[in-house]
Scaffold this motif. Structure first.
Motif, mmCIF file in Angstrom:
data_model
loop_
_atom_site.group_PDB
_atom_site.id
_atom_site.type_symbol
_atom_site.label_atom_id
_atom_site.label_comp_id
_atom_site.label_asym_id
_atom_site.label_seq_id
_atom_site.Cartn_x
_atom_site.Cartn_y
_atom_site.Cartn_z
ATOM 1 N N VAL A 228 5.744 -6.759 3.713
ATOM 2 C CA VAL A 228 5.696 -5.305 3.852
ATOM 3 C C VAL A 228 6.916 -4.720 3.148
ATOM 4 O O VAL A 228 8.026 -4.693 3.700
ATOM 5 C CB VAL A 228 5.672 -4.883 5.332
ATOM 6 N N LEU A 229 6.724 -4.259 1.944
ATOM 7 C CA LEU A 229 7.816 -3.665 1.182
ATOM 8 C C LEU A 229 8.259 -2.348 1.832
ATOM 9 O O LEU A 229 7.421 -1.522 2.208
ATOM 10 C CB LEU A 229 7.387 -3.421 -0.260
ATOM 11 N N GLY A 230 9.553 -2.173 1.987
ATOM 12 C CA GLY A 230 10.077 -0.937 2.545
ATOM 13 C C GLY A 230 10.087 -0.859 4.051
ATOM 14 O O GLY A 230 10.464 0.181 4.605
ATOM 15 N N CYS A 231 9.697 -1.927 4.754
ATOM 16 C CA CYS A 231 9.704 -1.866 6.220
ATOM 17 C C CYS A 231 11.133 -1.832 6.732
ATOM 18 O O CYS A 231 12.050 -2.375 6.115
ATOM 19 C CB CYS A 231 8.939 -3.040 6.812
ATOM 20 N N LYS A 232 11.327 -1.194 7.878
ATOM 21 C CA LYS A 232 12.654 -1.052 8.444
ATOM 22 C C LYS A 232 13.086 -2.332 9.144
ATOM 23 O O LYS A 232 12.263 -3.101 9.645
ATOM 24 C CB LYS A 232 12.695 0.119 9.431
ATOM 25 N N VAL A 233 14.388 -2.553 9.162
ATOM 26 C CA VAL A 233 14.938 -3.689 9.899
ATOM 27 C C VAL A 233 14.523 -3.573 11.363
ATOM 28 O O VAL A 233 14.647 -2.520 11.979
ATOM 29 C CB VAL A 233 16.473 -3.719 9.779
ATOM 30 N N GLY A 234 14.019 -4.655 11.908
ATOM 31 C CA GLY A 234 13.530 -4.661 13.281
ATOM 32 C C GLY A 234 12.031 -4.572 13.365
ATOM 33 O O GLY A 234 11.442 -4.930 14.393
ATOM 34 N N ASP A 235 11.371 -4.088 12.290
ATOM 35 C CA ASP A 235 9.914 -4.071 12.234
ATOM 36 C C ASP A 235 9.419 -5.377 11.636
ATOM 37 O O ASP A 235 10.162 -6.097 10.962
ATOM 38 C CB ASP A 235 9.422 -2.892 11.390
ATOM 39 N N LYS A 236 8.145 -5.682 11.851
ATOM 40 C CA LYS A 236 7.563 -6.916 11.319
ATOM 41 C C LYS A 236 7.531 -6.839 9.794
ATOM 42 O O LYS A 236 6.896 -5.947 9.234
ATOM 43 C CB LYS A 236 6.158 -7.112 11.876
ATOM 44 N N PRO A 237 8.182 -7.785 9.103
ATOM 45 C CA PRO A 237 8.312 -7.676 7.644
ATOM 46 C C PRO A 237 7.187 -8.330 6.852
ATOM 47 O O PRO A 237 7.253 -8.391 5.630
ATOM 48 C CB PRO A 237 9.631 -8.400 7.372
ATOM 49 N N HIS A 238 6.158 -8.812 7.538
ATOM 50 C CA HIS A 238 5.110 -9.543 6.817
ATOM 51 C C HIS A 238 3.747 -9.347 7.478
ATOM 52 O O HIS A 238 3.637 -8.901 8.621
ATOM 53 C CB HIS A 238 5.438 -11.045 6.777
ATOM 54 N N GLU A 239 2.713 -9.732 6.730
ATOM 55 C CA GLU A 239 1.341 -9.790 7.243
ATOM 56 C C GLU A 239 0.762 -11.148 6.870
ATOM 57 O O GLU A 239 -0.238 -11.258 6.164
ATOM 58 C CB GLU A 239 0.505 -8.647 6.652
ATOM 59 N N ILE A 240 1.414 -12.182 7.352
ATOM 60 C CA ILE A 240 1.041 -13.546 7.002
ATOM 61 C C ILE A 240 -0.071 -14.027 7.930
ATOM 62 O O ILE A 240 0.018 -13.881 9.146
ATOM 63 C CB ILE A 240 2.262 -14.484 7.097
ATOM 64 N N LYS A 241 -1.093 -14.622 7.365
ATOM 65 C CA LYS A 241 -2.230 -15.141 8.127
ATOM 66 C C LYS A 241 -1.959 -16.611 8.445
ATOM 67 O O LYS A 241 -2.453 -17.526 7.778
ATOM 68 C CB LYS A 241 -3.513 -14.953 7.333
ATOM 69 N N TRP A 242 -1.166 -16.833 9.495
ATOM 70 C CA TRP A 242 -0.745 -18.184 9.834
ATOM 71 C C TRP A 242 -1.928 -19.100 10.124
ATOM 72 O O TRP A 242 -1.930 -20.264 9.708
ATOM 73 C CB TRP A 242 0.189 -18.158 11.046
ATOM 74 N N LYS A 243 -2.923 -18.589 10.824
ATOM 75 C CA LYS A 243 -4.038 -19.461 11.196
ATOM 76 C C LYS A 243 -4.845 -19.887 9.977
ATOM 77 O O LYS A 243 -5.404 -20.982 9.940
ATOM 78 C CB LYS A 243 -4.934 -18.768 12.215
ATOM 79 N N GLN A 244 -4.896 -19.031 8.956
ATOM 80 C CA GLN A 244 -5.580 -19.415 7.726
ATOM 81 C C GLN A 244 -4.777 -20.458 6.946
ATOM 82 O O GLN A 244 -5.344 -21.284 6.215
ATOM 83 C CB GLN A 244 -5.824 -18.189 6.849
#
Length: 256
Positions: A228-244
């Motif tokens: 997630v480009l531009g996300c604030k520190v403390g917010d989730k920085p990714h959208e990773i599909k770990w289960k995939q």
């Protein structure tokens, strides 16, 4: 087993680990310039050559190198543990948690085990899972060739976790214990300053922006890994599909 703590600017935290680690003793991986401060507090110290802060990836790699050369499992920890609770809500010693984690990881095909940020025992299930994000506060490592990316000045644990999936197909995450570390200065409204090379929320935000841009380029060809480009520190920085990304083995779930 090589028990290590990566620390910067917090020698007073040495004492909080002595009783909870017993009978284990930790080696503190600290910048060369701070060795004396930690030794004065009674720590066994491994000096890591000073780099531009934050330099945690260098400290982590030094610990892995030292442990793996002797074919040892390596425990890496932050320097600000608060407590660990079991499913009954009882506080347990860190040494007990290390023993259980070692037993489970040694019986696993994976090379990384840890926790995923659960601090409320209500959400514990009592069963380890093989996919998710291993947080950097506590991690146990089975010997491998993988190392932390030195270009990751922060979020180094996230990148290392991705490497584990790509190399070994997953990780081992505890769902039997709630692990809590003290987080300071991780939000822009925090009045406390996080030691360890973070000069404040603005500097940390710039570091995070740079690292996420770097990660986005590094993994641009894998559709399961998004940042997630531009996300604030403390917010989730990714959208990773770990289960995939997880590669199950000899389970019914591998067919679905």
């Amino acid at each position: 087993m090589h028990i290590t703590i990566q620390s910067f600017g917090r020698p007073k935290n040495v004492s909080r680990y002595i009783e909870t680690l017993d009978p284990y003793k930790a080696t503190w991986y600290v910048p060369e310039s701070q060795v004396k401060d930690y030794e004065e507090e009674g720590a066994t110290v491994f000096p890591v050559p000073d780099e531009e802060y934050p330099m945690k990836a260098y400290q982590l790699n030094a610990a892995l190198d030292n442990g793996f050369k002797d074919n040892e499992y390596v425990v890496c920890m932050d320097d600000d543990i608060v407590d660990i609770k079991n499913m009954q809500g009882e506080k347990i010693k860190l040494s007990e948690f290390i023993d259980v984690t070692y037993k489970n990881l040694s019986n696993s095909r994976f090379h990384l085990s840890g926790y995923s940020g659960l601090t409320n025992t209500f959400w514990l299930t009592g069963k380890d899972v093989e996919y998710g994000d291993v947080w950097g506060g506590f991690s146990m490592h089975k010997p491998s060739a993988l190392r932390y990316d030195l270009k990751a000045k922060i979020l180094e644990d996230l990148d290392y976790c991705i490497q584990q999936y790509l190399a070994f197909g997953g990780v081992l995450l505890t769902r039997s214990y709630a692990v809590k570390f003290q987080a300071m200065g991780t939000h822009e409204t925090s009045k406390k300053r996080q030691e360890g090379g973070y000069a404040g929320s603005e500097v940390r935000q710039l570091l995070q922006d740079d690292v996420i841009t770097y990660f986005s380029e590094k993994y641009k060809d894998d559709p399961r890994i998004k940042f997630v480009l531009g996300c604030k520190v403390g917010d989730k920085p990714h959208e990773i599909k770990w289960k995939q990304m997880w590669r199950p083995e000899n389970t019914l779930e591998s067919f679905f």
